[in-house]
Design a protein around this motif. Structure first.
Motif, PDB file in Angstrom:
ATOM      1  N   GLY A  50       0.776  -1.235   0.000  1.00  0.00           N
ATOM      2  CA  GLY A  50       0.000   0.000   0.000  1.00  0.00           C
ATOM      3  C   GLY A  50       0.799   1.272   0.000  1.00  0.00           C
ATOM      4  N   ASP A  51       1.988   1.275   0.646  1.00  0.00           N
ATOM      5  CA  ASP A  51       2.773   2.504   0.706  1.00  0.00           C
ATOM      6  C   ASP A  51       3.667   2.689  -0.513  1.00  0.00           C
ATOM      7  N   HIS A  52       3.434   1.896  -1.547  1.00  0.00           N
ATOM      8  CA  HIS A  52       4.168   2.042  -2.803  1.00  0.00           C
ATOM      9  C   HIS A  52       3.241   2.259  -3.998  1.00  0.00           C
ATOM     10  N   VAL A  53       1.942   2.234  -3.760  1.00  0.00           N
ATOM     11  CA  VAL A  53       0.975   2.386  -4.860  1.00  0.00           C
ATOM     12  C   VAL A  53      -0.047   3.490  -4.607  1.00  0.00           C
ATOM     13  N   GLY A  54       0.029   4.165  -3.446  1.00  0.00           N
ATOM     14  CA  GLY A  54      -1.059   5.041  -3.029  1.00  0.00           C
ATOM     15  C   GLY A  54      -1.401   6.169  -3.979  1.00  0.00           C
ATOM     16  N   ASN A  68      -1.012   6.211  -7.067  1.00  0.00           N
ATOM     17  CA  ASN A  68      -1.469   5.733  -8.382  1.00  0.00           C
ATOM     18  C   ASN A  68      -2.823   6.338  -8.735  1.00  0.00           C
ATOM     19  N   THR A  69      -3.672   6.480  -7.701  1.00  0.00           N
ATOM     20  CA  THR A  69      -5.032   6.956  -7.929  1.00  0.00           C
ATOM     21  C   THR A  69      -5.363   8.096  -6.979  1.00  0.00           C
ATOM     22  N   LYS A  70      -6.404   8.820  -7.326  1.00  0.00           N
ATOM     23  CA  LYS A  70      -6.947   9.867  -6.461  1.00  0.00           C
ATOM     24  C   LYS A  70      -8.470   9.722  -6.452  1.00  0.00           C
ATOM     25  N   LEU A  71      -9.060  10.218  -5.383  1.00  0.00           N
ATOM     26  CA  LEU A  71     -10.517  10.146  -5.243  1.00  0.00           C
ATOM     27  C   LEU A  71     -11.147  11.341  -5.937  1.00  0.00           C
ATOM     28  N   VAL A  89      -9.594   7.296  -9.596  1.00  0.00           N
ATOM     29  CA  VAL A  89      -9.181   7.496 -10.988  1.00  0.00           C
ATOM     30  C   VAL A  89      -7.656   7.661 -11.021  1.00  0.00           C
ATOM     31  N   PRO A  90      -7.011   7.390 -12.160  1.00  0.00           N
ATOM     32  CA  PRO A  90      -5.551   7.564 -12.244  1.00  0.00           C
ATOM     33  C   PRO A  90      -5.139   8.992 -11.920  1.00  0.00           C
ATOM     34  N   THR A  91      -4.122   9.135 -11.086  1.00  0.00           N
ATOM     35  CA  THR A  91      -3.622  10.457 -10.691  1.00  0.00           C
ATOM     36  C   THR A  91      -2.845  11.118 -11.819  1.00  0.00           C
ATOM     37  N   PHE A  92      -2.141  10.311 -12.604  1.00  0.00           N
ATOM     38  CA  PHE A  92      -1.238  10.825 -13.632  1.00  0.00           C
ATOM     39  C   PHE A  92      -1.892  10.611 -14.996  1.00  0.00           C
ATOM     40  N   PRO A  93      -2.444  11.656 -15.584  1.00  0.00           N
ATOM     41  CA  PRO A  93      -3.370  11.479 -16.710  1.00  0.00           C
ATOM     42  C   PRO A  93      -2.746  10.905 -17.972  1.00  0.00           C
ATOM     43  N   LYS A  94      -1.432  11.071 -18.158  1.00  0.00           N
ATOM     44  CA  LYS A  94      -0.801  10.569 -19.388  1.00  0.00           C
ATOM     45  C   LYS A  94      -0.014   9.286 -19.174  1.00  0.00           C
ATOM     46  N   GLU A 119      -8.175   0.046  -4.111  1.00  0.00           N
ATOM     47  CA  GLU A 119      -8.192   1.495  -4.272  1.00  0.00           C
ATOM     48  C   GLU A 119      -7.116   2.020  -5.213  1.00  0.00           C
ATOM     49  N   SER A 120      -5.969   1.336  -5.278  1.00  0.00           N
ATOM     50  CA  SER A 120      -4.808   1.924  -5.947  1.00  0.00           C
ATOM     51  C   SER A 120      -4.263   1.128  -7.118  1.00  0.00           C
ATOM     52  N   VAL A 121      -4.731  -0.108  -7.310  1.00  0.00           N
ATOM     53  CA  VAL A 121      -4.212  -0.948  -8.388  1.00  0.00           C
ATOM     54  C   VAL A 121      -5.305  -1.310  -9.385  1.00  0.00           C
ATOM     55  N   LEU A 122      -6.399  -1.890  -8.902  1.00  0.00           N
ATOM     56  CA  LEU A 122      -7.459  -2.318  -9.828  1.00  0.00           C
ATOM     57  C   LEU A 122      -8.026  -1.162 -10.656  1.00  0.00           C
ATOM     58  N   PRO A 123      -8.193   0.051 -10.105  1.00  0.00           N
ATOM     59  CA  PRO A 123      -8.697   1.137 -10.951  1.00  0.00           C
ATOM     60  C   PRO A 123      -7.765   1.473 -12.117  1.00  0.00           C
TER      61      PRO A 123
END
Length: 292
Positions: free
Chosen positions: A122-126, A128-131, A137-142, A171-175
């Motif tokens: 969890g502390d290496h993928v957090g 990845n996404t934002k609420l 949804v992915p935090t980094f759009p490109k 929360e951070s991988v499947l999306p």
């Protein structure tokens, strides 16, 4: 506190989210004796050990590598709004630390081209996404996100070790997978002439380290193949949640042997600040000669 390093035609930025006493050292490294810990406090404390609480001090951070081709994010740290019921400092937190550190490197989420997750804790993928409007949804759009296929299959399969919550994956991988932004790769994958992966299993089944540099490994990013400087001096000290302890010890020693006394910059994920330096021999073990 130094957070930027120039390495030939690359620039490396530390993106620090938290640094604090994390959990009792003798629980975190269960094969460590109090006697051995006491023998090493003169150099380990206070940077890597809080003598008041008995806790290991860890830095939680990501790295961004600016190459001539891309901006590479190595590991995505803790994130905001994430579910960590056993970690009050992480659980449902909302702060600007990580994003402020990214901005200080003259970068925004839109500037990241690839996200490389050394493993899926969890502390290496957090980040990845934002609420957003109640959805992850992915935090980094490109960005394309690189996960080890074997690692992904393990953490989404039936054999996850007892005690591991599913929240970081949900929360951070499947999306990321559902948004078709994930590339499931082997742990020896090469992205291009500057960025490649090397298998470093043991902490998790298909953990990888990230190597950067044209022609040879000018910088390496450890992920969680090591957590504390004490494990450098004594590579056979295991971390409590290593999925294969013997393999983790062998991986750690082989990694440090490979890069010992070379010009390769070693960028650790959890060593106390400044976290970055060159690997030197120390008796039967090793140490990180920090760049300050």
């Amino acid at each position: 506190m130094r957070t930027t390093y120039g390495v030939n035609d690359m620039t490396i930025h530390r993106i620090v989210e938290q640094e604090h006493g994390f959990t009792p050292m003798l629980e975190f490294l269960p094969t460590l004796s109090k006697e051995l810990l006491d023998e090493n406090l003169s150099w380990l404390a206070p940077g890597g050990y809080d003598a008041t609480t008995g806790n290991v001090v860890l830095c939680f951070q990501s790295y961004v590598v600016k190459t001539p081709h891309h901006n590479i994010l190595v590991d995505a740290c803790i994130g905001n709004d994430k579910t960590f019921p056993l970690r009050p400092a992480w659980n449902a937190k909302q702060d600007g630390n990580w994003m402020a550190a990214l901005k200080a490197a003259d970068l925004g989420p839109e500037d990241i081209d690839f996200v490389m997750c050394t493993h899926l804790h969890g502390d290496h993928v957090g980040w990845n996404t934002k609420l957003e409007n109640g959805r992850w949804v992915p935090t980094f759009p490109k960005a394309r996100y690189l996960f080890s296929k074997k690692e992904y299959e393990f953490w989404t399969g039936p054999n996850v070790p007892a005690g591991f919550a599913a929240d970081p994956i949900t929360e951070s991988v499947l999306p990321i997978v559902e948004a078709n932004r994930a590339d499931l790769v082997t742990s020896d994958h090469a992205l291009n002439d500057h960025i490649r992966l090397i298998p470093t299993p043991g902490h998790t089944p298909d953990h990888f380290a990230v190597c950067a540099g044209k022609g040879h490994d000018q910088a390496v990013f450890t992920g969680d193949l090591i957590h504390s400087p004490l494990q450098a001096r004594y590579p056979d000290l295991v971390m409590r949640v290593d999925t294969d302890r013997a393999q983790g010890c062998a991986t750690r020693r082989a990694f440090f042997e490979k890069y010992c006394d070379t010009d390769t910059l070693c960028c650790t994920m959890h060593f106390p600040s400044p976290s970055v330096g060159h690997i030197k021999r120390w008796g039967d073990g090793f140490k990180l000669d920090y760049l300050t």
